[in-house]
Design an enzyme around this catalytic site. Structure first.
Site, PDB file in Angstrom:
ATOM      1  N   SER A 152      -9.282  -1.048   2.361  1.00  0.00           N
ATOM      2  CA  SER A 152      -8.270  -0.303   1.606  1.00  0.00           C
ATOM      3  C   SER A 152      -8.935   0.853   0.861  1.00  0.00           C
ATOM      4  CB  SER A 152      -7.605  -1.233   0.583  1.00  0.00           C
ATOM      5  OG  SER A 152      -6.774  -0.507  -0.288  1.00  0.00           O
TER       6      SER A 152
ATOM      7  N   TYR B 197      -8.130  -7.878  -6.131  1.00  0.00           N
ATOM      8  CA  TYR B 197      -7.779  -7.276  -4.839  1.00  0.00           C
ATOM      9  C   TYR B 197      -8.739  -6.134  -4.490  1.00  0.00           C
ATOM     10  CZ  TYR B 197      -5.322  -4.715  -1.218  1.00  0.00           C
ATOM     11  OH  TYR B 197      -5.014  -4.071  -0.049  1.00  0.00           O
TER      12      TYR B 197
HETATM   13  N1  NAP Z   1       0.457  -1.705   2.388  1.00  0.00           N
HETATM   14  C1  NAP Z   1      -0.497  -1.084   1.718  1.00  0.00           C
HETATM   15  O1  NAP Z   1      -0.219  -0.245   0.849  1.00  0.00           O
HETATM   16  C2  NAP Z   1      -1.947  -1.366   2.055  1.00  0.00           C
HETATM   17  C3  NAP Z   1      -2.913  -0.446   1.637  1.00  0.00           C
HETATM   18  C4  NAP Z   1      -4.243  -0.686   1.937  1.00  0.00           C
HETATM   19  C5  NAP Z   1      -4.612  -1.823   2.641  1.00  0.00           C
HETATM   20  N2  NAP Z   1      -3.645  -2.704   3.021  1.00  0.00           N
HETATM   21  C6  NAP Z   1      -4.094  -3.904   3.750  1.00  0.00           C
HETATM   22  O2  NAP Z   1      -3.462  -3.933   5.008  1.00  0.00           O
HETATM   23  C7  NAP Z   1      -3.437  -5.278   5.491  1.00  0.00           C
HETATM   24  C8  NAP Z   1      -2.052  -5.578   6.040  1.00  0.00           C
HETATM   25  O3  NAP Z   1      -1.127  -5.549   4.980  1.00  0.00           O
HETATM   26  P1  NAP Z   1       0.328  -4.896   5.143  1.00  0.00           P
HETATM   27  O4  NAP Z   1       0.357  -3.665   4.335  1.00  0.00           O
HETATM   28  O5  NAP Z   1       0.710  -4.822   6.567  1.00  0.00           O
HETATM   29  O6  NAP Z   1       1.202  -5.956   4.335  1.00  0.00           O
HETATM   30  P2  NAP Z   1       2.197  -7.098   4.842  1.00  0.00           P
HETATM   31  O7  NAP Z   1       3.328  -6.491   5.575  1.00  0.00           O
HETATM   32  O8  NAP Z   1       2.467  -7.915   3.631  1.00  0.00           O
HETATM   33  O9  NAP Z   1       1.332  -7.933   5.894  1.00  0.00           O
HETATM   34  C9  NAP Z   1       0.310  -8.821   5.492  1.00  0.00           C
HETATM   35  C10 NAP Z   1      -0.050  -9.711   6.656  1.00  0.00           C
HETATM   36  O10 NAP Z   1      -1.093 -10.608   6.211  1.00  0.00           O
HETATM   37  C11 NAP Z   1      -0.767 -11.908   6.626  1.00  0.00           C
HETATM   38  N3  NAP Z   1      -1.248 -12.911   5.678  1.00  0.00           N
HETATM   39  C12 NAP Z   1      -1.116 -12.934   4.324  1.00  0.00           C
HETATM   40  N4  NAP Z   1      -1.598 -14.095   3.830  1.00  0.00           N
HETATM   41  C13 NAP Z   1      -2.021 -14.822   4.895  1.00  0.00           C
HETATM   42  C14 NAP Z   1      -2.570 -16.119   5.042  1.00  0.00           C
HETATM   43  N5  NAP Z   1      -2.774 -16.923   3.986  1.00  0.00           N
HETATM   44  N6  NAP Z   1      -2.899 -16.551   6.287  1.00  0.00           N
HETATM   45  C15 NAP Z   1      -2.678 -15.758   7.370  1.00  0.00           C
HETATM   46  N7  NAP Z   1      -2.154 -14.527   7.294  1.00  0.00           N
HETATM   47  C16 NAP Z   1      -1.810 -14.077   6.069  1.00  0.00           C
HETATM   48  C17 NAP Z   1       0.760 -11.962   6.655  1.00  0.00           C
HETATM   49  O11 NAP Z   1       1.162 -12.939   7.620  1.00  0.00           O
HETATM   50  P3  NAP Z   1       1.987 -14.293   7.244  1.00  0.00           P
HETATM   51  O12 NAP Z   1       2.720 -14.044   5.965  1.00  0.00           O
HETATM   52  O13 NAP Z   1       2.858 -14.507   8.426  1.00  0.00           O
HETATM   53  O14 NAP Z   1       0.934 -15.352   7.132  1.00  0.00           O
HETATM   54  C18 NAP Z   1       1.135 -10.569   7.109  1.00  0.00           C
HETATM   55  O15 NAP Z   1       1.252 -10.493   8.507  1.00  0.00           O
HETATM   56  C19 NAP Z   1      -3.843  -6.160   4.304  1.00  0.00           C
HETATM   57  O16 NAP Z   1      -5.173  -6.564   4.473  1.00  0.00           O
HETATM   58  C20 NAP Z   1      -3.712  -5.231   3.111  1.00  0.00           C
HETATM   59  O17 NAP Z   1      -4.596  -5.588   2.087  1.00  0.00           O
HETATM   60  C21 NAP Z   1      -2.333  -2.501   2.756  1.00  0.00           C
END
Ligand code: NAP
Length: 282
Positions: free
Chosen positions: A148, A161
């Site tokens: 991130s 985080y």
């Molecule tokens: N959105 C942002 O602004 C942003 C910015 C920078 C980085 N990121 C990073 O991008 C990545 C994806 O996030 P996103 O933005 O796509 O958010 P999201 O839509 O909330 O997706 C998060 C994913 O992580 C999985 N996950 C969470 N806890 C888990 C667990 N205990 N076991 C297995 N899987 C788990 C969820 O799957 P299940 O709930 O089905 O388990 C979901 O598919 C993350 O690493 C996040 O830190 C996001």
């Protein structure tokens, strides 16, 4: 126009975590579109839904809470069996994408949620990578770790985080060097705010991620895939985010923390009730 199909041709097996929503699901959709032969093994608690049927036929879902070491080990075993069944195929793409955050003062946060975040965002990535690495070394492959922009500086009110993502960023860079002689590029993908379920899940009801401040998951994934084709160790999608990452890299770290604290306080992250944090969707 970037030729994704050509760039992805060497990869026909993808193991992805967190393909049930957001960035992970977009990786599956765009990779499937660019590479009609590619098969997918997804690890997450929920199964990915709403993908075209042609894609779902090429997708195996392994239900797994990556915060639980036992489930992780079992799921990694499933992923390895999946890879071996597809062993006539070529290189393997491992995308460590699962992750979640929490907002608020650390002193108000539930310890269990913070420790779970370390398990999913850090230990889960190490564990899965370590178990799958022999397969990647044998068949060839590449790794994308979703870190991130938050990993470039301390992030008050998202302290744990940001620190998990700083770990991933540095760890990925180190691994990139170690695995270079083996022809396995490792990418730290560092998106800024992205329009996914992420902020809603941390309990942040306000629209911090509106059109002006966020990118689409499609733009993030396309930047990552272009970076993969070029063997980039760090990909920061979006020019505004790249400027921010560069500037924070030049400032003294204490000043960075102070400025980040002011900016994040303006978004009232300090006032988010951390009770919702760490619960994910389950
Ligand atoms: N959105 C942002 O602004 C942003 C910015 C920078 C980085 N990121 C990073 O991008 C990545 C994806 O996030 P996103 O933005 O796509 O958010 P999201 O839509 O909330 O997706 C998060 C994913 O992580 C999985 N996950 C969470 N806890 C888990 C667990 N205990 N076991 C297995 N899987 C788990 C969820 O799957 P299940 O709930 O089905 O388990 C979901 O598919 C993350 O690493 C996040 O830190 C996001």
């Amino acid at each position: 126009m970037f030729d994704y199909e050509n760039a992805l041709a060497p990869f026909t097996v993808t193991v992805v975590t967190g393909g049930s929503s957001g960035v992970g699901k977009t990786f599956i959709a765009l990779l499937a579109e660019a590479s009609p032969r590619m098969v997918f093994c997804n690890l997450s608690r929920r199964a990915p839904t709403g993908l075209p049927e042609t894609v779902e036929r090429r997708l195996a879902h392994v239900e797994c809470d990556l915060g639980k070491p036992d489930m992780r080990a079992e799921a990694a075993g499933e992923a390895i069996r999946f890879i071996r069944r597809a062993s006539n195929r070529t290189r393997i793409l491992l995308i460590n994408n699962s992750g979640f955050g929490s907002c608020g003062n650390f002193s108000d946060a539930e310890l269990a949620g913070q420790l779970d975040m370390l398990q999913v965002n850090v230990a889960g990535v190490l564990d899965l990578t370590s178990r799958l690495l022999p397969e990647l070394r044998e068949r060839g492959g590449a790794i994308i770790n979703v870190a991130s922009l938050a990993g470039f500086q301390p992030t008050p009110y998202m302290a744990t985080y940001g620190a998990t993502k700083a770990f991933l960023l540095n760890w990925s860079l180190a691994l990139h060097e170690e695995l270079r002689p083996h022809g396995i590029p490792v990418q730290a993908l560092c998106p800024g705010p992205t329009a996914t379920e992420f902020f809603r899940r941390v309990g942040y009801a306000e629209r911090v991620v509106d059109g002006r401040h966020s990118m689409t998951p499609e733009a993030v994934v396309r930047a990552s895939l272009r970076g993969l084709a070029r063997g980039r160790a760090i990909v920061v999608p979006g020019w505004r985010n790249r400027v921010l990452a560069t500037v924070t890299g030049m400032l003294p770290r204490v000043l960075c923390a102070r400025l980040a604290g002011r900016v994040l306080a303006r978004y009232r992250l300090s006032q988010v009730r951390p009770a919702a944090a760490g619960k994910g969707a389950a």
